[in-house]
Design a protein around this motif. Structure first.
Motif, PDB file in Angstrom:
ATOM      1  N   ASN A  13      -4.022  -1.524   6.427  1.00 24.46           N
ATOM      2  CA  ASN A  13      -2.728  -1.067   5.837  1.00 24.46           C
ATOM      3  C   ASN A  13      -2.858   0.381   5.402  1.00 24.46           C
ATOM      4  OD1 ASN A  13      -1.049  -3.395   6.097  1.00 24.46           O
ATOM      5  ND2 ASN A  13      -1.922  -4.376   4.337  1.00 24.46           N
ATOM      6  N   GLU A  14      -3.905   0.700   4.908  1.00 25.82           N
ATOM      7  CA  GLU A  14      -4.350   2.128   4.297  1.00 25.82           C
ATOM      8  C   GLU A  14      -4.090   3.219   5.944  1.00 25.82           C
ATOM      9  OE1 GLU A  14      -5.756  -0.217   3.066  1.00 25.82           O
ATOM     10  OE2 GLU A  14      -5.570  -0.048   0.891  1.00 25.82           O
ATOM     11  N   ARG A  15      -4.900   2.312   6.738  1.00 28.34           N
ATOM     12  CA  ARG A  15      -5.201   3.323   7.925  1.00 28.34           C
ATOM     13  C   ARG A  15      -3.984   3.584   8.813  1.00 28.34           C
ATOM     14  NH1 ARG A  15      -9.561  -0.348   8.780  1.00 28.34           N
ATOM     15  NH2 ARG A  15      -8.696  -1.089  10.405  1.00 28.34           N
ATOM     16  N   ARG A  16      -2.818   2.571   8.512  1.00 25.31           N
ATOM     17  CA  ARG A  16      -1.346   2.742   9.190  1.00 25.31           C
ATOM     18  C   ARG A  16      -0.584   3.447   8.303  1.00 25.31           C
ATOM     19  NH1 ARG A  16      -0.875  -3.358  11.737  1.00 25.31           N
ATOM     20  NH2 ARG A  16      -2.328  -3.036  13.654  1.00 25.31           N
ATOM     21  N   THR A  48      -5.431  12.754   1.835  1.00 25.01           N
ATOM     22  CA  THR A  48      -5.364  11.376   1.540  1.00 25.01           C
ATOM     23  C   THR A  48      -5.304  10.626   2.703  1.00 25.01           C
ATOM     24  OG1 THR A  48      -4.096  11.713  -0.400  1.00 25.01           O
ATOM     25  CG2 THR A  48      -3.885   9.457   0.706  1.00 25.01           C
ATOM     26  N   ALA A  49      -4.469  10.972   3.972  1.00 26.91           N
ATOM     27  CA  ALA A  49      -4.402  10.408   5.134  1.00 26.91           C
ATOM     28  C   ALA A  49      -5.840  10.365   5.848  1.00 26.91           C
ATOM     29  CB  ALA A  49      -3.361  11.005   6.099  1.00 26.91           C
ATOM     30  N   ILE A  50      -6.696  11.410   5.622  1.00 28.78           N
ATOM     31  CA  ILE A  50      -7.810  11.420   6.282  1.00 28.78           C
ATOM     32  C   ILE A  50      -8.837  10.355   5.562  1.00 28.78           C
ATOM     33  CG2 ILE A  50     -10.015  12.916   6.581  1.00 28.78           C
ATOM     34  CD1 ILE A  50      -8.154  15.103   6.834  1.00 28.78           C
ATOM     35  N   VAL A  81       0.750  -1.321  -0.102  1.00 28.29           N
ATOM     36  CA  VAL A  81       0.158  -0.018   0.050  1.00 28.29           C
ATOM     37  C   VAL A  81       0.698   1.126  -0.060  1.00 28.29           C
ATOM     38  CG1 VAL A  81      -1.631   1.458   1.306  1.00 28.29           C
ATOM     39  CG2 VAL A  81      -1.901  -0.945   1.274  1.00 28.29           C
ATOM     40  N   ALA A  82       0.674   1.914  -0.996  1.00 29.10           N
ATOM     41  CA  ALA A  82       1.561   3.329  -0.986  1.00 29.10           C
ATOM     42  C   ALA A  82       0.996   4.198   0.157  1.00 29.10           C
ATOM     43  CB  ALA A  82       0.936   4.233  -2.287  1.00 29.10           C
TER      44      ALA A  82
END
Length: 413
Positions: free
Chosen positions: A251-254, A241-243, A233-234
């Motif tokens: 993986n995105e949430r981290r 984007t983080a929000i 995951v990039a």
């Protein structure tokens, strides 16, 4: 007169726009928020958009048929301010639509005036008043779920409440947000909660920096520093984007990078009118001599792998984002929000130009920060491109151009 009056809509003269990268869940972080039915919770905007949209009110009462449900968007006010608020009313005298002037004002729940007194002219039952707000807080805070009680003068200076608007939510900032930067709903919420009660710039800085240092096992923003770096995951490289990643998989949430944490810190300060500079750190690629060989630095090994929400962050970097803060004494100080390192004095002319700091300038990085952040520089022997890792202190004794960090000014908030 058998007066009946209702408030139809409220439009605040917000001191700044609030951008939305995503539509928050109802009551996110305790902020009262009532979305339009046409915008589902967790809907993502690319690019982020302002709400309420231009020309739309912050608060709307549902109509009698409930075809237009109640909507409430937060507003931004500077502490001790007197912003304007436009209120639209419907009024009748018995069964007759009102055609006369009423003296009106709003009060807070504690009975203190919330606006000045204004003569509102009603024509065919509709009246619009433009009021100046009063008695806003003199310190930073989030005013959540407040109501405005709209009153009509009954005679002899006495007022009686006829209707109430709300719930309303206000982000009370220390000063006007920095112009030219889009600040998000979440940023206002975090910035005002973390600096709650602040009445000076130093108190704002202390409150916000206290959420970055020491490093938090669970950061108050809910963001996690680069814990996904072994996945495909990039990582998020900007705040919106983080929000939005918070609505995706684990993986995105981290997946918040140093850029995200740096900009989060800068934006939280910018919400309160405190300027800062985004700095990209790199190894200065000056050549140096090691063991008779020509070498250059390409990156560095960090002193710690403990970052926000992640006790096993990557330990080698080719670049890293930090913040440069101008202070009241005229000097600039380096802050590293990802690892909670601060505050390193860069002097009053960190770019050595004799001019105000500008985007594109290269700044000197204090030795104190290098000692705190760098174990060793990753280097190459230029003659044969062989990797060479040498501690900076070892190189210093035998080279006129020892490896060091340099900083480039990328933007000002």
């Amino acid at each position: 007169m058998a007066l009946s009056l209702i408030v139809d809509s409220i439009t605040f003269e917000s001191d700044a726009d609030i951008y939305y990268a995503r539509i928050p869940n109802f009551g996110q972080n305790g902020v009262t928020y009532l979305r339009s039915p046409t915008e589902a919770a967790r809907h993502h905007f690319n690019p982020p958009q302002v709400r309420p949209a231009f020309g739309h009110p912050h608060w709307v009462r549902p109509d009698y048929l409930a075809t237009h449900p109640k909507v409430s968007w937060p507003a931004v006010f500077v502490r001790n301010g007197a912003p304007m608020v436009e209120a639209v009313f419907f009024a009748k005298d018995g069964n007759t639509k009102l055609n006369q002037q009423l003296n009106m004002k709003a009060v807070w729940a504690n009975g203190n005036d919330a606006t000045d007194e204004v003569a509102v002219n009603f024509v065919n039952g509709i009246g619009t008043g433009l009021f100046a707000m009063e008695n806003l807080p003199n310190t930073v805070q989030v005013m959540d779920g407040v109501s405005l009680r709209w009153q009509v003068e009954q005679g002899n200076g006495n007022f009686a409440t006829e209707d109430t608007s709300g719930p309303h939510s206000f982000f009370i900032t220390y000063d006007f947000p920095q112009f030219g930067t889009d600040f998000y709903f979440e940023t206002y919420d975090w910035a005002c909660r973390w600096a709650a009660g602040a009445g000076t710039p130093n108190q704002v800085l202390a409150g916000i920096w206290g959420e970055f240092s020491p490093v938090q096992q669970q950061h108050a923003s809910g963001l996690v520093y680069w814990k996904n770096h072994h996945s495909k995951v990039a990582p998020a490289q900007d705040v919106p984007t983080a929000i939005q990643y918070q609505d995706h998989g684990l993986n995105e949430r981290r997946a918040s990078s140093c850029i995200v944490f740096d900009r989060l810190f800068m934006d939280c300060l910018g919400v309160h009118g405190i300027p800062s500079y985004e700095i990209m750190l790199e190894a200065d690629q000056n050549f140096f001599i090691n063991g008779g060989n020509l070498c250059m630095a390409t990156g560095w090994e960090a002193t710690t792998v403990v970052a926000h929400g992640n006790a096993n962050a990557p330990d080698h970097w080719g670049s890293h984002w930090v913040t440069l803060l101008p202070m009241a004494n005229g000097n600039y100080y380096l802050y590293d929000p990802s690892y909670g390192l601060a505050a390193y004095d860069c002097g009053n002319d960190p770019a050595n130009t004799g001019s105000p700091l500008a985007v594109g300038d290269t700044i000197d990085i204090p030795t104190g920060y290098e000692v705190a952040a760098v174990v060793a520089f990753d280097c190459l022997e230029v003659t044969n491109l062989a990797p060479l890792t040498t501690a900076a202190t070892q190189v210093a004794s035998g080279s006129p151009n020892q490896p060091k960090l340099k900083g480039t000014v990328l933007r000002r908030v």
